[in-house]
Structures are given as structure tokens and as C-alpha cells.
Design an enzyme around this catalytic site. Structure first.
Site, PDB file in Angstrom:
ATOM      1  N   ASP A  85      40.519  47.011  31.519  1.00  0.00           N
ATOM      2  CA  ASP A  85      41.361  46.709  32.680  1.00  0.00           C
ATOM      3  C   ASP A  85      42.800  47.071  32.313  1.00  0.00           C
ATOM      4  OD1 ASP A  85      42.651  45.632  34.882  1.00  0.00           O
ATOM      5  OD2 ASP A  85      41.438  43.801  34.918  1.00  0.00           O
ATOM      6  N   ASP A  96      46.869  48.512  39.095  1.00  0.00           N
ATOM      7  CA  ASP A  96      45.915  47.694  38.347  1.00  0.00           C
ATOM      8  C   ASP A  96      44.530  48.300  38.582  1.00  0.00           C
ATOM      9  OD1 ASP A  96      44.515  45.638  37.141  1.00  0.00           O
ATOM     10  OD2 ASP A  96      45.325  44.044  38.417  1.00  0.00           O
ATOM     11  N   HIS A 155      43.857  40.446  43.985  1.00  0.00           N
ATOM     12  CA  HIS A 155      45.139  39.749  44.139  1.00  0.00           C
ATOM     13  C   HIS A 155      46.203  40.686  44.671  1.00  0.00           C
ATOM     14  CE1 HIS A 155      46.037  41.798  40.279  1.00  0.00           C
ATOM     15  NE2 HIS A 155      44.747  41.598  40.081  1.00  0.00           N
ATOM     16  N   HIS A 163      50.230  38.526  40.484  1.00  0.00           N
ATOM     17  CA  HIS A 163      49.323  37.725  41.322  1.00  0.00           C
ATOM     18  C   HIS A 163      50.097  37.049  42.434  1.00  0.00           C
ATOM     19  CE1 HIS A 163      46.801  38.000  37.649  1.00  0.00           C
ATOM     20  NE2 HIS A 163      45.869  38.173  38.553  1.00  0.00           N
ATOM     21  N   GLU A 188      38.863  43.684  42.851  1.00  0.00           N
ATOM     22  CA  GLU A 188      38.161  43.775  41.569  1.00  0.00           C
ATOM     23  C   GLU A 188      36.856  42.989  41.551  1.00  0.00           C
ATOM     24  OE1 GLU A 188      40.284  42.217  38.136  1.00  0.00           O
ATOM     25  OE2 GLU A 188      41.832  41.379  39.407  1.00  0.00           O
ATOM     26  N   GLU A 276      37.766  48.126  39.454  1.00  0.00           N
ATOM     27  CA  GLU A 276      38.973  47.686  40.156  1.00  0.00           C
ATOM     28  C   GLU A 276      39.839  48.874  40.575  1.00  0.00           C
ATOM     29  OE1 GLU A 276      41.660  45.324  37.745  1.00  0.00           O
ATOM     30  OE2 GLU A 276      42.647  44.503  39.518  1.00  0.00           O
TER      31      GLU A 276
HETATM   32 CO    CO Z   1      43.651  42.888  38.647  1.00  0.00          CO
END
Ligand code: CO
Length: 291
Positions: A85, A96, A155, A163, A188, A276
Site C-alpha cells: 500500500d 493512495d 477514506h 483520512h 480499498e 486500492e
Molecule cells: Co488508503
């Protein structure tokens, strides 16, 4: 969103996608976790960008928040299901993205989270709800015989903020945030052979600073000085290269100056996959920045 901000989101996404794809392809049995993690983190910096968080490398039943420890001797092993990640930021604008590497025979498990992500992306448009995305994710994972992890979510993202609302569930819920043009968020999905619920392990490698209140202990001051350029974004214990971290970091967590992200895991012996992407909602659907 103005063009300047859009370009930073997009450039961060293109870079994150490129580095994650090429690094994931290079993973072999016997390769060192530490070497892989450091090589990815160095590539981000060499490209003139910064990390939004330490490269997360979480194995098997571990879903998230693990990374190499200082001097980590672990190596990839036959059968491993490895989640990578990666968070890249340019001037605080974050991309992300995550993928899973299968060193065993778990292609259907990987397909479940990947197809779930694709299905959710297709649902994104102004007026759709976060719950609609969760329902699409749950359906793709359950129809392949796995469970979505219900207490991990996608998020919202903002400048130097990892977040924020909207929260994107991995299961169908009623309603949730109504999506609007210009929203930026990560989706994700996690698919698991386990319980569908993660808990905290004792292993702790990732922290972030959540308060600016002054600290007196010199060792703690040294740490805070080293992480002040993070703008509150997470950092790794491995980045600090200080003595007595095992005492100082927990002390800073107890005094609520640091937040800690323990490794999050499903039940022992289970396997978790994750995919993700980061998206920006447009008038007709969305742009995927990390593809
Ligand atoms: Co993330």
C-alpha cells in the site's frame, strides 16, 4: 478544484501507479522485505515527490499497517499473500494505491478485491452514496466465496490529510455520504478467507504526530524534530534511527502527542487481499488518478 491542485493529484497518482506496478512485478521468494520497502520509498523521493505514509507491506492475515522494522530480516516465502500500500504526495496532495502479490495459489482471492474495486469505481458519480459502493464491493467478494473486511474502509483525502469524510465502506450499508463532484477519496476493498473483521496486533511500526504540545524529554524532542516535516502524516519507526525508541515512542503515545497504527489482522492462518485506487469525482463519474 482548480487546475493546479488537480495536476498535483494526477501527477502523484501517475507516479504512485508506476512505482507500485514495477516494484510489485519484481517480488520473488527469498527477497528481503526491508530491501523492497526501502527501494520503493527511495524511488518516490528520487522522482521529486514525498511519501504520504511509509510503504505498508502486510502479509497473509495482516491486512494493513505493517512495514519493515529497522534491520528487518524477514524475506518473502512461498505461499505469501503480500499487500503493498503506497501513498505518494506532491505538495500535500495524496495518491493512495495498493495491490496484492500472490506467492501461492490464491488468484481467486486476489481477483475478488480487484473486481470489487473495479465494480465500486463504476458506481462513482455525483448522487451515488458511499453505501452503493460498499454494496458493489461486498457483492463481488462474496460471490467468489470470501468475506469483505467490514471494519476497514476507504477514506476521503485532502491536502496533508489522509483520512476524512467520506468513509467508503466495504459492505453494503444504507445510505452513507452522498458523493459530490470534486470529492477525492480512496476506495480499498479487502477480501479475506477469515472472519471479515480485523483486530490490533501488538506489533507497532507506524506513527503520526497529532499534537504540538511541548515535550520535555530530550530524546522525545529529537524525534519530534525529525518528523515535523511530515505535516502530521504518518512516519515509520524505521525512519528514525534513534536509540531507545522502544521507550520514547510509547511514552509519546501515552502523552497523546503521537498516534500509533498497530498492525491490523484477521484471524491467524487466514489470507487477506487488497486493491486500492484514488478517485476524483467528476460530473459524469470519476477520474482514477492511480491507474
Ligand atoms: Co488508503
Amino acid at each position: 478544484m482548480n487546475d493546479d491542485i488537480f495536476e498535483k493529484y494526477r501527477d502523484a497518482g501517475v507516479l504512485a501507479a508506476k512505482i507500485l506496478r514495477s516494484s510489485a512485478q519484481g517480488i520473488r521468494i527469498g527477497a528481503s522485505y526491508l530491501d523492497l520497502v526501502e527501494s520503493i520509498e527511495v524511488q518516490v523521493k528520487e522522482e521529486g515527490a514525498a511519501l504520504a505514509f511509509p510503504l505498508n507491506l502486510s502479509l497473509n492475515e495482516d491486512a494493513a499497517h505493517d512495514t519493515a522494522s529497522p534491520g528487518d530480516v524477514r524475506v518473502f516465502t512461498k505461499g505469501d499473500v503480500a499487500k503493498l500500500d503506497l501513498g505518494v504526495q506532491i505538495d500535500g496532495y495524496i495518491a493512495d494505491t495498493a495491490t496484492t502479490i500472490d506467492l501461492g495459489r490464491n488468484s481467486l482471492l486476489l481477483e475478488a478485491s480487484e473486481q470489487a474495486l473495479d465494480a465500486a469505481i463504476k458506481v462513482v458519480r455525483p448522487g451515488a452514496t458511499a453505501g452503493d459502493l460498499g454494496a458493489a464491493i461486498q457483492k463481488e467478494i462474496e460471490c467468489r466465496g470470501y468475506r469483505p473486511i467490514s471494519n476497514l474502509t476507504g477514506h476521503g483525502l485532502d491536502r496533508y490529510i489522509l483520512h476524512r469524510p467520506p468513509s467508503i465502506p466495504n459492505v453494503g450499508i444504507n445510505g452513507g455520504v452522498v458523493l459530490e463532484e470534486g470529492m477525492v477519496f480512496a476506495i480499498e476493498p479487502f477480501a479475506t478467507t477469515g472472519s471479515g473483521h480485523v483486530g490490533e496486533k501488538t506489533r507497532k511500526e507506524i506513527y503520526s504526530q497529532v499534537s504540538q504540545k511541548p515535550v520535555r524529554i530530550p530524546a522525545a524532542r529529537t524525534i519530534l524534530n525529525k518528523v515535523k516535516d511530515r505535516h502530521g502524516l504518518p512516519f515509520a519507526r524505521r525512519w528514525l534511527n534513534e536509540k531507545k525508541l522502544d521507550i520514547t515512542l510509547p511514552a509519546l503515545v501515552r502523552s497523546q502527542v503521537l498516534h500509533v497504527y498497530p498492525v491490523l489482522s484477521d484471524i491467524p492462518g487466514s489470507l487477506v487481499s487488497q486493491h486500492e485506487h484514488t478517485v476524483i469525482v467528476t460530473s459524469e463519474g470519476c477520474i482514477v488518478t492511480t491507474r
